[in-house]
Design an enzyme around this catalytic site. Structure first.
Site, PDB file in Angstrom:
ATOM      1  N   SER A 176       0.850  -1.191   0.000  1.00 42.07           N
ATOM      2  CA  SER A 176       0.000   0.000   0.000  1.00 42.07           C
ATOM      3  C   SER A 176       0.879   1.232   0.000  1.00 42.07           C
ATOM      4  O   SER A 176       2.063   1.169   0.326  1.00 42.07           O
ATOM      5  CB  SER A 176      -0.879   0.023   1.250  1.00 42.07           C
ATOM      6  OG  SER A 176      -0.094   0.378   2.398  1.00 42.07           O
ATOM      7  N   ASP A 177       0.317   2.363  -0.377  1.00 40.25           N
ATOM      8  CA  ASP A 177       0.983   3.625  -0.085  1.00 40.25           C
ATOM      9  C   ASP A 177       0.892   3.835   1.434  1.00 40.25           C
ATOM     10  O   ASP A 177       0.128   3.154   2.131  1.00 40.25           O
ATOM     11  CB  ASP A 177       0.331   4.777  -0.852  1.00 40.25           C
ATOM     12  CG  ASP A 177       1.306   5.914  -1.124  1.00 40.25           C
ATOM     13  OD1 ASP A 177       2.281   6.052  -0.370  1.00 40.25           O
ATOM     14  OD2 ASP A 177       1.099   6.673  -2.092  1.00 40.25           O
ATOM     15  N   CYS A 178       1.674   4.756   1.932  1.00 38.30           N
ATOM     16  CA  CYS A 178       1.816   4.865   3.395  1.00 38.30           C
ATOM     17  C   CYS A 178       0.522   5.311   4.072  1.00 38.30           C
ATOM     18  O   CYS A 178      -0.008   6.393   3.756  1.00 38.30           O
ATOM     19  CB  CYS A 178       2.977   5.790   3.741  1.00 38.30           C
ATOM     20  SG  CYS A 178       4.564   5.078   3.246  1.00 38.30           S
ATOM     21  N   ASP A 179       0.030   4.457   4.939  1.00 40.46           N
ATOM     22  CA  ASP A 179      -1.211   4.629   5.698  1.00 40.46           C
ATOM     23  C   ASP A 179      -2.468   4.475   4.849  1.00 40.46           C
ATOM     24  O   ASP A 179      -3.572   4.792   5.309  1.00 40.46           O
ATOM     25  CB  ASP A 179      -1.239   5.979   6.430  1.00 40.46           C
ATOM     26  CG  ASP A 179      -0.197   6.058   7.530  1.00 40.46           C
ATOM     27  OD1 ASP A 179       0.061   5.019   8.162  1.00 40.46           O
ATOM     28  OD2 ASP A 179       0.369   7.146   7.749  1.00 40.46           O
ATOM     29  N   ALA A 180      -2.316   3.959   3.619  1.00 42.46           N
ATOM     30  CA  ALA A 180      -3.491   3.783   2.772  1.00 42.46           C
ATOM     31  C   ALA A 180      -4.416   2.695   3.308  1.00 42.46           C
ATOM     32  O   ALA A 180      -5.633   2.737   3.078  1.00 42.46           O
ATOM     33  CB  ALA A 180      -3.072   3.461   1.339  1.00 42.46           C
TER      34      ALA A 180
END
Length: 655
Positions: A176-180
């Site tokens: 995932s992208d960060c915190d997605a």
């Protein structure tokens, strides 16, 4: 770099990056998974991260990806990954924060046709054709489903249709992208808790850049929300990447484990950094003042907020450069007197700027203004609301360029600005676009202006008029013209200030198609001779064009080939890119040959279900921007579906 239209150069740059990455890793200064490239098409000029991408055209991005991923992952030992490349952001991501709509909760409503035709081809190249080791999902949702839990995009299209699955040599893991993953719960509100967000995500992707997995998967498992097999799969895919990198092998077994600091910032790499800057510089206007030939006793006034740029030239996500040669530094190396004054980027133009500006201009024979936008205006989490020059810069440019002195404008930044006023202003003799040229950017700009390395770049994005931002909201993902949307990209929008692929030369270049071997092709015959696994990769035919330099300046030249025609579903695109080649050192009075070899997929159209279809009909091939030559050919026989696209679930709202 994309403006250079030089895929060999892209490969060379990626090779240097992966070599230096291995050197850093060997001394415990970095990992081996590099979250690059950003390959979301740059369709809206306001997008803050457009500067990171190869531009707006999917075909150009696909070729860029092919060269970049190969240079990053594949080295002298094909059995060992050099580094892991991560293609991002899958999918439909091109909004940061606009009108209080943020990327973290944005729902991109995209038709199946636009998805298959425009938003996904770069990722198809990554996953299916270039065998990239990793992909990253985006923050946004697509048709109501956040990307990290979007089983249609990941399981049906990516893993199923493109075959991005486990095999003996690839890891094929998705992060995932960060915190997605957290965003699946908040602000998307797709699940009722973080525990459910973690459970849904682990069944679709393998890695969470964040803390939602470690904080919530134990509870999700204890509640029976997912099967342990998903954890096993996630671990296998990630450890497979480490195995493929030779992470667990002795140093003697890998040629990359012996790469030392001697391979970092070498003279050859520094020369490549210069070339990657200077090859992309693009000439937008020239009344004959360029190439610059200033007498030895001349005085240059170098003005503007970019005139002494250093870290500005690196854009975003950059390392520590061995040096930063600003335009001021480069101008001072010419042996001329240089008067310098800075200027605003987004600030107002007050006396703090105007007084030193007029002092610098006084007594100058020539004015070079270096301005534009930088990452204080366009960046991750920062979209633009207009595509005009900042007001303070407009005031400064008008002041210095109305004094009767020759004035050259150097436009910097990734996103384009509406140059209409400057193109029509006789007081401005030339305009050059320099982008974010990196550590040797100042030298590249001045070498371009003086003709030491004549500009030959082409715009990889459309330059839109200022009013375009009032005609379509950023949230409208449709490519084709419709109510409240005048159309997007050069394929569907015809009122550009400067079109995609535009770029002038210091010499007189004439291009023309050579006579083709045949003018008619039977579709079934073309396919019968194809051995490719995927029909869209089947070759079509080779076309050549003569590039004649009738001037006296030796220069590189980028030849572009497009196709157009009324075949397939309406509306018909204006044209679409099917080939390009950068020719080097075309000397005055000589000619070189450009070769274009489109595939059948490059000629195909996409229907409303996302299927790629090769249609019979009359095709027109167009050479260069503006068009210098045309070539007609006909496809006969019956239409053929080259790629049957997976259909989305009915409840995901795709049209």
């Amino acid at each position: 770099m994309s403006a250079a239209f030089d895929d060999d150069m892209i490969h060379a740059v990626a090779t240097v990056v992966s070599t230096e990455a291995r050197a850093f890793n060997n001394f415990n200064r970095s990992g081996l998974d590099y979250w690059t490239p950003n390959i979301n098409p740059f369709k809206d000029p306001r997008w803050g991260r457009g500067l990171e991408t190869p531009g707006e055209d999917p075909y150009r991005i696909q070729n860029y990806v092919k060269s970049l991923v190969d240079g990053l992952q594949n080295g002298e030992d094909p059995s060992i990954l050099k580094v892991v490349s991560t293609c991002k952001h899958y999918a439909g991501y091109d909004l940061e924060n606009w009108n209080n709509i943020t990327r973290y909760g944005f729902n991109a409503v995209i038709s199946t046709q636009d998805l298959a035709e425009y938003y996904l081809p770069p990722f198809q190249q990554c996953a299916r054709d270039s065998k990239v080791a990793s992909l990253m999902t985006s923050y946004n949702a697509v048709n109501g489903v956040p990307s990290s839990v979007n089983k249609y995009l990941v399981q049906d299209v990516l893993r199923g249709h493109w075959g991005y699955q486990d095999n003996a040599t690839l890891s094929d893991y998705i992060t995932s992208d960060c915190d997605a993953v957290q965003n699946v719960y908040d602000p998307h509100n797709y699940t009722s808790s973080l525990v459910e967000a973690a459970a849904e995500s682990i069944q679709n992707i393998e890695l969470d850049c964040g803390t939602t997995f470690p904080d919530n998967l134990p509870a999700a498992y204890s509640q029976g929300l997912f099967n342990e097999s998903y954890l096993t799969t996630a671990l296998l895919r990630q450890y497979t990447a480490l195995v493929n990198l030779g992470y667990f092998d002795p140093p003697s077994s890998s040629p990359y484990r012996s790469i030392s600091w001697d391979s970092v910032s070498t003279p050859a790499s520094q020369q490549l950094a210069y070339e990657s800057a200077v090859k992309g510089i693009t000439l937008l206007k020239n009344d004959g003042i360029l190439p610059l030939n200033a007498p030895a006793n001349s005085t240059i006034a170098l003005i503007g907020g970019w005139a002494n740029a250093t870290t500005q030239m690196q854009g975003n996500y950059y390392g520590i450069a061995p040096f930063l040669h600003s335009p001021l530094y480069a101008a001072q190396q010419l042996g001329l007197k240089v008067n310098y004054a800075t200027g605003p980027i987004a600030q107002a133009y007050g006396s703090n700027y105007s007084v030193p500006t007029m002092q610098a201009v006084d007594g100058a024979d020539l004015i070079i203004y270096v301005g534009g936008i930088d990452i204080t205006i366009e960046a991750e989490a920062l979209d633009r609301y207009n595509v005009t020059w900042p007001a303070g810069q407009v005031e400064q440019i008008n002041e210095v360029c109305s004094l009767g002195k020759k004035c050259i404008l150097v436009q910097m930044g990734g996103g384009q600005l509406d140059d209409t006023a400057w193109l029509n202003n006789d007081n401005i003799s030339a305009i050059v676009w320099g982008g974010y040229p990196g550590q040797d950017g100042g030298t590249a700009v001045l070498d371009s202006l003086t003709g030491k390395f004549p500009p030959a770049g082409r715009l990889p994005i459309t330059q839109y008029p200022a009013d375009y931002v009032n005609q379509v909201p950023m949230t409208d993902m449709n490519l084709r013209p419709g109510p409240g949307n005048p159309g997007r990209t050069y394929k569907w929008y015809s009122d550009a200030v400067l079109p995609y692929g535009y770029g002038l030369s210091y010499s007189t270049i004439n291009t023309s198609f050579d006579t083709a071997a045949q003018s008619s092709y039977d579709i079934q015959t073309l396919l019968s001779g194809c051995s490719e696994k995927y029909l869209d990769l089947c070759p079509f035919a080779k076309f050549t064009a003569t590039v004649q330099n009738s001037g006296n300046v030796t220069t590189d030249y980028v030849a572009l080939a497009f196709v157009s025609g009324q075949y397939g579903p309406e509306p018909y695109p204006i044209k679409q890119l099917v080939g390009y080649q950068r020719l080097s050192n075309v000397t005055g009075g000589s000619s070189q040959t450009a070769t274009f070899a489109p595939s059948l997929g490059n000629l195909a159209r996409v229907d409303d279900k996302g299927n790629s279809i090769l249609y019979p009909g009359d095709y027109l091939m167009l050479l260069d921007v503006p068009t210098q030559s045309m070539l007609n050919f006909t496809l006969t026989g019956t239409e053929v579906m080259l790629d049957e696209f997976p259909q989305p679930p009915a409840d995901e709202g795709m049209a």
